[in-house]
Design an enzyme around this catalytic site. Structure first.
Site, mmCIF file in Angstrom:
data_model
loop_
_atom_site.group_PDB
_atom_site.id
_atom_site.type_symbol
_atom_site.label_atom_id
_atom_site.label_comp_id
_atom_site.label_asym_id
_atom_site.label_seq_id
_atom_site.Cartn_x
_atom_site.Cartn_y
_atom_site.Cartn_z
ATOM 1 C CB SER A 298 -0.893 0.011 1.248
ATOM 2 O OG SER A 298 -1.506 1.274 1.429
ATOM 3 C CE1 TYR B 51 -4.553 -1.802 4.792
ATOM 4 C CE2 TYR B 51 -3.675 0.367 4.278
ATOM 5 C CZ TYR B 51 -4.161 -0.849 3.871
ATOM 6 O OH TYR B 51 -4.255 -1.127 2.535
#
Length: 273
Positions: free
Chosen positions: A154, A167
């Site tokens: 990501s 995250y």
């Protein structure tokens, strides 16, 4: 007449997609089927996995839907036995399961020292072990015939995004895991097993919808800030990730390992100025 084989084809390849009924996972599954692969859709819920497989089969593709928890090694071993009994091999794995965990989010008006540690751990476990465990179980079936593992990183592991520390830490761990496992697999099995990653920018999914949009569907200020920092000035569409995934699963990437492909509209390269 001799026709050269398309190196981007997934014909005769058996590919597993974890989180295969999610927004991004469903897109990967569709693309793999259209590229000729037999696709195995893994989801926590059997009915969802079977429904997606039925849709693909109705369109003339080869698909199998299975329920499995990516954090449960025994569960994954059972799924592997079913897959090997049906197809006799595993050629690829896309670790699409993962995402944000609401309990790990640190709100802008919250004291950062008041973070939810259990929520942070939950985010780390889902994103790290939800990738490492399937790679261990299904990757072991690739040792002899070879195969490709595609992890999902990501942009949040490359630069600081407010609110999503848990995250971001999970995806940062995926980055080093991808490189580490790629190198060690190569040292042991030569060029048989490839381990790579894609790093998506911003795509609207079930997990981030509440972070990016209001209940009426309008964009939150966070989304507007993202648009400003993305040279393309928009969110990505799920199908825009498919080219990178198909490339990494196919023979076109036979000499590619420990790599990461950014699909982010330029987000990670733009200073914002």
């Amino acid at each position: 007449m001799h026709t050269e084989k398309n190196s981007f084809s997934l014909e005769n390849k058996v590919i597993i997609v974890t989180g295969g009924t999610g927004v991004l996972g469903s897109s990967f599954v569709q693309a793999i089927a259209e590229a000729g692969g037999a696709v195995v859709i893994l989801d926590l819920h059997q009915d969802k996995a079977e429904q997606k497989a039925a849709e693909l089969k109705a369109a003339g593709h080869e698909a199998l839907g299975l329920a499995a928890n990516v954090l449960d090694e025994a569960d994954l071993e059972k799924a592997k036995a079913i897959i090997l009994e049906r197809y006799g091999k595993i050629d690829g794995l896309v670790n699409a399961a993962g995402g944000n965990v609401p309990e790990s989010i640190i709100q802008p008006d919250q004291d950062i020292f008041d973070m939810n540690i259990e929520g942070m751990k939950k985010a780390l476990v889902l994103n790290v072990w939800g990738t490492v465990t399937p790679s261990k179980v299904f990757g072991a079936a690739m040792k002899e015939n070879g195969g490709s593992i595609v992890n999902i990183s990501s942009v949040s592991s490359k630069t600081v995004l407010t609110m999503v520390m848990g995250y971001s830490m999970g995806k940062a761990a995926i980055d080093i895991y991808t490189k580490w496992f790629a190198v060690e697999a190569a040292r042991r099995y030569g060029d048989k097993i490839r381990v790579n990653a894609i790093a998506p920018g911003f795509f609207l999914t079930h997990q981030n919808k509440d972070l990016l949009t209001n209940p009426d569907g309008s964009l939150k200020q966070r989304s507007k800030n993202i648009m400003h920092s993305t040279p393309y000035g928009r969110f990505g569409q799920p199908e825009e990730l498919n080219g990178a995934v198909i490339y990494l699963l196919s023979d076109a990437s036979k000499f590619v390992t420990a790599a990461e492909i950014a699909v982010d509209g330029g987000f990670t390269k733009f200073s914002g100025v």
